[in-house]
Design a protein around this motif. Structure first.
Motif, PDB file in Angstrom:
ATOM      1  N   HIS A  36      23.534  44.923 -11.114  1.00 19.56           N
ATOM      2  CA  HIS A  36      23.882  45.996 -10.177  1.00 19.56           C
ATOM      3  C   HIS A  36      22.942  47.195 -10.249  1.00 19.56           C
ATOM      4  O   HIS A  36      23.302  48.303  -9.873  1.00 19.56           O
ATOM      5  CB  HIS A  36      25.360  46.370 -10.355  1.00 19.56           C
ATOM      6  CG  HIS A  36      26.224  45.164 -10.130  1.00 19.56           C
ATOM      7  ND1 HIS A  36      26.484  44.675  -8.869  1.00 19.56           N
ATOM      8  CD2 HIS A  36      26.776  44.289 -11.012  1.00 19.56           C
ATOM      9  CE1 HIS A  36      27.208  43.566  -8.988  1.00 19.56           C
ATOM     10  NE2 HIS A  36      27.391  43.315 -10.274  1.00 19.56           N
TER      11      HIS A  36
ATOM     12  N   CYS B 251      26.567  44.283  -1.703  1.00 13.32           N
ATOM     13  CA  CYS B 251      26.814  43.523  -2.925  1.00 13.32           C
ATOM     14  C   CYS B 251      28.324  43.395  -3.168  1.00 13.32           C
ATOM     15  O   CYS B 251      29.105  44.167  -2.605  1.00 13.32           O
ATOM     16  CB  CYS B 251      26.155  44.265  -4.081  1.00 13.32           C
ATOM     17  SG  CYS B 251      26.379  43.503  -5.689  1.00 13.32           S
TER      18      CYS B 251
ATOM     19  N   CYS C 255      29.871  44.383  -5.561  1.00 12.06           N
ATOM     20  CA  CYS C 255      30.375  45.605  -6.215  1.00 12.06           C
ATOM     21  C   CYS C 255      30.645  46.715  -5.206  1.00 12.06           C
ATOM     22  O   CYS C 255      31.198  47.749  -5.556  1.00 12.06           O
ATOM     23  CB  CYS C 255      29.381  46.095  -7.273  1.00 12.06           C
ATOM     24  SG  CYS C 255      27.899  46.835  -6.581  1.00 12.06           S
TER      25      CYS C 255
ATOM     26  N   CYS D 128      21.716  45.796  -4.468  1.00 12.77           N
ATOM     27  CA  CYS D 128      21.701  45.506  -5.906  1.00 12.77           C
ATOM     28  C   CYS D 128      20.777  44.315  -6.179  1.00 12.77           C
ATOM     29  O   CYS D 128      20.559  43.472  -5.305  1.00 12.77           O
ATOM     30  CB  CYS D 128      23.089  45.125  -6.406  1.00 12.77           C
ATOM     31  SG  CYS D 128      24.258  46.476  -6.404  1.00 12.77           S
TER      32      CYS D 128
END
Ligand SMILES: [Zn+2]
Length: 372
Positions: free
Chosen positions: A229, A239, A241, A246
Motif C-alpha cells: 500500500h 486499491c 484499501c 498503491c
C-alpha cells in the motif's frame, strides 16, 4: 502467587527448555542447567510441569556410570504442531512434530467470499489435516494475509473489496493454543537460519504483496510492513484499501489481472511475444524496483528475497525491477536481489507455534522479536 513479570520469565524459560531439547537433542536436567544458565530448582520445577503436560518424556541414558544414572529429558515424539497459511489462493496446512519435522502437508482450494466462509474453511482444513493427531496437537500457527490493523483486525482482500477478521476469532476456532502472524513473517521464519546476521527483506508477490524484514536477530515491527500500500502512481487505480495507485494495483497478480482485464496466465503467455502484454509486467517490475529502492534508502538491506507465485514469471519483469532499483537506491550494490520459490508460510507458522509454546497462558503474546 507469581507476578506477571515472574510468569513471563517462567514462560521464557519454558520456551528455552523446549527449544534447547529441540535444537540440541536429549539432555539431563543438569545439562539443561549448564546450557541455559538456569538454576537446578528452576529446571527441575519446569521440567516436572512439562512432563506432567506430556510435552516431555524421561528416558534412561546409555551412559553406564557408577551410581545412579541421570534420566534424559526428551520431547514427546507423538506431540504435534500445525501451521496454516490462509491467503486468497486458498489454505495450506503443514503438520510437524516437536522437532519441526514435516509430517504431512495438505492444500485446500477455497473460495473466501466472507468471514464466515473463511472461518469455516479454516476449521475444516485444520481438522482434516490433523485427523487422528488432533488430540496430540499442542499448538496451531496461522499465517494470515491481509492488512492487520492494530494487531487485532485482519482486512482480508477479496475480489469485491475486503472483509475483516479479528485475531481473537481465529484464535477461538480451536481448543488449542493458537498464534496468528502476518504471512511474510511466517515465510521468513521458515527460511531464516538462526545464526543469520544479515538484514533480509522478503517480499511475497501473488494476489497481494507481503513484506517482512529480519534485522538484528528479530523481525522489524511485525505486521506493519505494508509495502503493498505504498502509493506509487498518482491517479492510479483504486486499491482494496480504498486509496488509489498503491503498489498492489500495479505489481500484484490481482492488480495486473484487473488492469489488463485478462486472465493472468493468458496475459503472461502472450507477454512472451506481445509488447502491450509485456508492458504490464515491466511496469510491475518498475514500480516494485522503485518501492524497494526507496525502502533500502531508509533501511539498508543485505538481501531482498522475492517469492510467491509471481516470482515464477520473473523473466518478464526482473530486468525492469533491477533497473528501477538501481536508479532509486543510493547504494544498490549493497543489496543482493534474489528470487526464491519458497512460499511455505504454513511451515513458518508451525515453527512459530513451536517456538511460542505455552504463550497462550499469559495475558499477552510474546514479542516475535524474541525469536532467535
Ligand atoms: Zn492500497
Amino acid at each position: 502467587m507469581a507476578s506477571y513479570e515472574q510468569y513471563l520469565q517462567r514462560q521464557d524459560n519454558i520456551n528455552s527448555i523446549v527449544s534447547c531439547l529441540r535444537l540440541l537433542g536429549d539432555m539431563t536436567r543438569r545439562e539443561l542447567c549448564d546450557r541455559l544458565k538456569l538454576s537446578w530448582g528452576c529446571v527441575s520445577e519446569l521440567s516436572s510441569l512439562l512432563i506432567h503436560s506430556e510435552m516431555l518424556l524421561e528416558k534412561k541414558s546409555n551412559g553406564g556410570d557408577r551410581g545412579r544414572t541421570p534420566l534424559l529429558l526428551t520431547l514427546n515424539p507423538k506431540k504435534r504442531v500445525l501451521g496454516t497459511d490462509i491467503n486468497t489462493m486458498g489454505i495450506s496446512c503443514c503438520l510437524c512434530d516437536m522437532y519441526g519435522k514435516v509430517i504431512k502437508e495438505q492444500r485446500f482450494d477455497t473460495d473466501f467470499s466472507d468471514k464466515s466462509g473463511l472461518l469455516k474453511s479454516t476449521t475444516g482444513a485444520v481438522l482434516e489435516t490433523l485427523g487422528s493427531d488432533l488430540a496430540e496437537c499442542v499448538g496451531i500457527g496461522i499465517a494470515m494475509q491481509g492488512i492487520c490493523s492494530d494487531g487485532h483486525l485482519w482486512n482480508f482482500p477479496t475480489e469485491g473489496g475486503s472483509f475483516a477478521v479479528a485475531t481473537s476469532e481465529l484464535e477461538g476456532l480451536f481448543q488449542i493454543p493458537t498464534v496468528v502472524e502476518h504471512d511474510p513473517n511466517c515465510i521468513l521464519l521458515g527460511v531464516t537460519d538462526k545464526n543469520e546476521n544479515e538484514t533480509t527483506v522478503m517480499v511475497r508477490l501473488d494476489n497481494s504483496i507481503g513484506m517482512a524484514v529480519y534485522a538484528n536477530n528479530g523481525f522489524l515491527k511485525p505486521g506493519d510492513m505494508e509495502l503493498a500500500h505504498i502509493v506509487v502512481k498518482e491517479n492510479g487505480r483504486k486499491c482494496s484499501c480504498g486509496h488509489y495507485g498503491c503498489l498492489q494495483t500495479v505489481s500484484s497478480i490481482s492488480g495486473i489481472t484487473e488492469a489488463s482485464g485478462q486472465p493472468f496466465d493468458k496475459l503472461a503467455a502472450s507477454a512472451q511475444t506481445d509488447r502491450a502484454a509485456k508492458r504490464y509486467f515491466e511496469d510491475a517490475g518498475k514500480y516494485l524496483g522503485m518501492a524497494l529502492g526507496n525502502f533500502c534508502n531508509l533501511i539498508s538491506a543485505d538481501r531482498i528475497m522475492l517469492c510467491g507465485e509471481m516470482a515464477g514469471y520473473k523473466s518478464l519483469f526482473a530486468e525492469s525491477l533491477k533497473q528501477a532499483f538501481e536508479s532509486t537506491a543510493l547504494y544498490p550494490k549493497r543489496t543482493r536481489i534474489v528470487y526464491s520459490d519458497i512460499t511455505n508460510a504454513a511451515y513458518g507458522a508451525a515453527k512459530l507455534s513451536l517456538i511460542n509454546y505455552f504463550f497462550k497462558q499469559s495475558e499477552e503474546k510474546p514479542n516475535v522479536n524474541a525469536i532467535s
